[in-house]
Enzyme design. Structure first.
Site, PDB file in Angstrom:
ATOM      1  N   ASP A   1     -82.204 -72.991 -25.252  1.00  0.00           N
ATOM      2  CA  ASP A   1     -82.548 -73.475 -26.577  1.00  0.00           C
ATOM      3  C   ASP A   1     -83.894 -72.820 -26.943  1.00  0.00           C
ATOM      4  O   ASP A   1     -84.619 -72.363 -26.052  1.00  0.00           O
ATOM      5  CB  ASP A   1     -82.664 -75.002 -26.513  1.00  0.00           C
ATOM      6  CG  ASP A   1     -83.169 -75.598 -27.791  1.00  0.00           C
ATOM      7  OD1 ASP A   1     -82.558 -75.337 -28.833  1.00  0.00           O
ATOM      8  OD2 ASP A   1     -84.195 -76.318 -27.754  1.00  0.00           O
TER       9      ASP A   1
ATOM     10  N   SER B   1     -81.353 -73.169 -35.079  1.00  0.00           N
ATOM     11  CA  SER B   1     -82.167 -72.703 -36.207  1.00  0.00           C
ATOM     12  C   SER B   1     -81.626 -71.438 -36.865  1.00  0.00           C
ATOM     13  O   SER B   1     -81.255 -70.477 -36.193  1.00  0.00           O
ATOM     14  CB  SER B   1     -83.596 -72.433 -35.730  1.00  0.00           C
ATOM     15  OG  SER B   1     -84.347 -71.879 -36.789  1.00  0.00           O
TER      16      SER B   1
ATOM     17  N   GLY C   1     -83.782 -80.633 -32.484  1.00  0.00           N
ATOM     18  CA  GLY C   1     -82.540 -79.970 -32.084  1.00  0.00           C
ATOM     19  C   GLY C   1     -81.373 -80.107 -33.052  1.00  0.00           C
ATOM     20  O   GLY C   1     -80.333 -79.504 -32.826  1.00  0.00           O
TER      21      GLY C   1
ATOM     22  N   ARG D   1     -80.609 -78.266 -40.034  1.00  0.00           N
ATOM     23  CA  ARG D   1     -81.446 -78.541 -41.208  1.00  0.00           C
ATOM     24  C   ARG D   1     -80.803 -79.621 -42.093  1.00  0.00           C
ATOM     25  O   ARG D   1     -81.468 -80.527 -42.578  1.00  0.00           O
ATOM     26  CB  ARG D   1     -81.632 -77.256 -42.009  1.00  0.00           C
ATOM     27  CG  ARG D   1     -82.785 -77.309 -42.985  1.00  0.00           C
ATOM     28  CD  ARG D   1     -82.927 -76.000 -43.743  1.00  0.00           C
ATOM     29  NE  ARG D   1     -83.022 -74.853 -42.848  1.00  0.00           N
ATOM     30  CZ  ARG D   1     -82.893 -73.588 -43.228  1.00  0.00           C
ATOM     31  NH1 ARG D   1     -82.686 -73.311 -44.514  1.00  0.00           N
ATOM     32  NH2 ARG D   1     -82.988 -72.593 -42.359  1.00  0.00           N
TER      33      ARG D   1
ATOM     34  N   ASP E   1     -86.501 -73.868 -29.870  1.00  0.00           N
ATOM     35  CA  ASP E   1     -87.589 -74.795 -30.196  1.00  0.00           C
ATOM     36  C   ASP E   1     -87.669 -75.888 -29.124  1.00  0.00           C
ATOM     37  O   ASP E   1     -86.729 -76.651 -28.942  1.00  0.00           O
ATOM     38  CB  ASP E   1     -87.326 -75.423 -31.567  1.00  0.00           C
ATOM     39  CG  ASP E   1     -88.320 -76.513 -31.912  1.00  0.00           C
ATOM     40  OD1 ASP E   1     -89.453 -76.478 -31.390  1.00  0.00           O
ATOM     41  OD2 ASP E   1     -87.967 -77.406 -32.700  1.00  0.00           O
TER      42      ASP E   1
ATOM     43  N   ASP F   1     -84.221 -79.133 -24.755  1.00  0.00           N
ATOM     44  CA  ASP F   1     -85.234 -80.196 -24.855  1.00  0.00           C
ATOM     45  C   ASP F   1     -84.753 -81.384 -25.674  1.00  0.00           C
ATOM     46  O   ASP F   1     -85.495 -82.351 -25.828  1.00  0.00           O
ATOM     47  CB  ASP F   1     -86.518 -79.655 -25.510  1.00  0.00           C
ATOM     48  CG  ASP F   1     -86.326 -79.435 -26.993  1.00  0.00           C
ATOM     49  OD1 ASP F   1     -85.335 -78.781 -27.375  1.00  0.00           O
ATOM     50  OD2 ASP F   1     -87.147 -79.939 -27.790  1.00  0.00           O
TER      51      ASP F   1
ATOM     52  N   ASN G   1     -83.603 -69.666 -38.434  1.00  0.00           N
ATOM     53  CA  ASN G   1     -84.779 -68.782 -38.355  1.00  0.00           C
ATOM     54  C   ASN G   1     -84.986 -68.223 -36.946  1.00  0.00           C
ATOM     55  O   ASN G   1     -86.030 -67.623 -36.668  1.00  0.00           O
ATOM     56  CB  ASN G   1     -86.035 -69.555 -38.781  1.00  0.00           C
ATOM     57  CG  ASN G   1     -85.986 -69.957 -40.243  1.00  0.00           C
ATOM     58  OD1 ASN G   1     -86.023 -69.098 -41.119  1.00  0.00           O
ATOM     59  ND2 ASN G   1     -85.878 -71.248 -40.521  1.00  0.00           N
TER      60      ASN G   1
HETATM   61  P1  B16 Z   1     -83.834 -74.278 -39.270  1.00  0.00           P
HETATM   62  P2  B16 Z   1     -83.540 -75.484 -31.662  1.00  0.00           P
HETATM   63  C1  B16 Z   1     -83.811 -76.569 -34.082  1.00  0.00           C
HETATM   64  O1  B16 Z   1     -84.137 -75.549 -33.163  1.00  0.00           O
HETATM   65  C2  B16 Z   1     -85.009 -77.483 -34.279  1.00  0.00           C
HETATM   66  O2  B16 Z   1     -85.315 -78.163 -33.054  1.00  0.00           O
HETATM   67  C3  B16 Z   1     -84.699 -78.512 -35.335  1.00  0.00           C
HETATM   68  O3  B16 Z   1     -85.806 -79.351 -35.545  1.00  0.00           O
HETATM   69  C4  B16 Z   1     -84.313 -77.776 -36.634  1.00  0.00           C
HETATM   70  O4  B16 Z   1     -83.952 -78.710 -37.630  1.00  0.00           O
HETATM   71  C5  B16 Z   1     -83.134 -76.844 -36.350  1.00  0.00           C
HETATM   72  O5  B16 Z   1     -83.488 -75.934 -35.315  1.00  0.00           O
HETATM   73  C6  B16 Z   1     -82.736 -76.045 -37.586  1.00  0.00           C
HETATM   74  O6  B16 Z   1     -83.782 -75.165 -37.920  1.00  0.00           O
HETATM   75  O7  B16 Z   1     -84.199 -75.189 -40.393  1.00  0.00           O
HETATM   76  O8  B16 Z   1     -84.888 -73.243 -38.955  1.00  0.00           O
HETATM   77  O9  B16 Z   1     -82.454 -73.659 -39.450  1.00  0.00           O
HETATM   78  O10 B16 Z   1     -84.217 -76.576 -30.897  1.00  0.00           O
HETATM   79  O11 B16 Z   1     -82.031 -75.654 -31.737  1.00  0.00           O
HETATM   80  O12 B16 Z   1     -83.951 -74.106 -31.205  1.00  0.00           O
HETATM   81 MG    MG Z   2     -84.829 -77.623 -29.081  1.00  0.00          MG
END
Ligand code: B16
Ligand code: MG
Length: 216
Positions: free
Chosen positions: A11, A116, A48, A51, A13, A170, A118
């Protein structure tokens, strides 16, 4: 259990870097502008998840039409991307570079499974894009964590069956996703990851051999 672990899927974030604070600040800005109460505790519920699901949880049952939802998500993402501009290779979590290079030396394939949209940008800013053999992100599959689809997609790209791969996560939703897909799991950090096969505070508290021994 198997002793033939061929791939590690991380993962992003909360495992490789900590963008949770930036997500918090961006959601908080949107919430403040719209007169919605949003605390750091509320933000933990967004760990995790996608959006769209994050917005639903932030709204706490407050109704919203779909076009407004889209506009709000765009606004939050604009705020978030401003923070991403500050990310440098120094923003990897402790122990990450060492753990990744140990795994590479051991001949283990490396993947990313992040919710994400991003993720590519974050990895580019960390200068880690070329380290990974496959990258799954918020665009790769339709069903988001806790569905197992994303990790299965990444494992497919790595040509590795789930029972020969370890997922590092996480978030509770991420551990549930990996377990549902039949992966070995390492829970990272202090959130609710107790269902994982192995739990550690961070990658700095683990060696590659410890993980492989544990999954043997
Ligand atoms: P985005 P991961 C997740 O990343 C984040 O933990 C979560 O808080 C966020 O809403 C999700 O990505 C979507 O992110 O808005 O940038 O598309 O933990 O899966 O790496
Ligand atoms: Mg995460």
């Amino acid at each position: 259990m198997t002793n033939a672990i061929r791939a590690f899927i991380f993962d992003l974030d909360g495992v490789i870097t900590d963008t949770a604070e930036f997500h918090f600040l961006a959601w908080k800005q949107l919430a403040d502008e719209e007169g919605i109460e949003f605390t750091r505790e509320d933000n933990e519920q967004l760990r995790g998840v996608s959006r769209r699901e994050s917005l639903r949880r932030m709204l706490k049952g407050r109704p919203i039409d779909e076009s407004t939802a889209q506009l709000w998500m765009e606004r939050k993402n604009d705020y978030y991307r401003k923070y991403l501009e500050t990310i440098t290779p120094r923003h990897t979590l402790p122990g990450v570079p060492q753990f990744l290079s140990e795994a590479k030396e051991a001949g283990i394939l490396l993947g990313i499974g992040s919710a994400s949209k991003n993720a590519h940008d974050v990895l580019a800013r960390l200068q880690l894009l070329s380290v990974f053999d496959a990258i799954g992100d918020g665009y790769s599959v339709v069903n988001t964590k806790p569905a197992p689809d994303l990790f299965i997609w990444v494992a497919g790209r790595l040509n590795t069956p789930p029972n020969h791969a370890v997922v590092f996560e996480d978030a509770e939703a991420g551990i549930d996703a990996a377990l549902a897909g039949g992966f070995y799991t390492v829970g990272i950090g202090s959130a609710n990851v107790q269902r994982a096969h192995l739990v550690a505070g961070g990658l700095d508290a683990l060696t590659v051999n410890q993980v492989l021994e544990h999954m043997r």
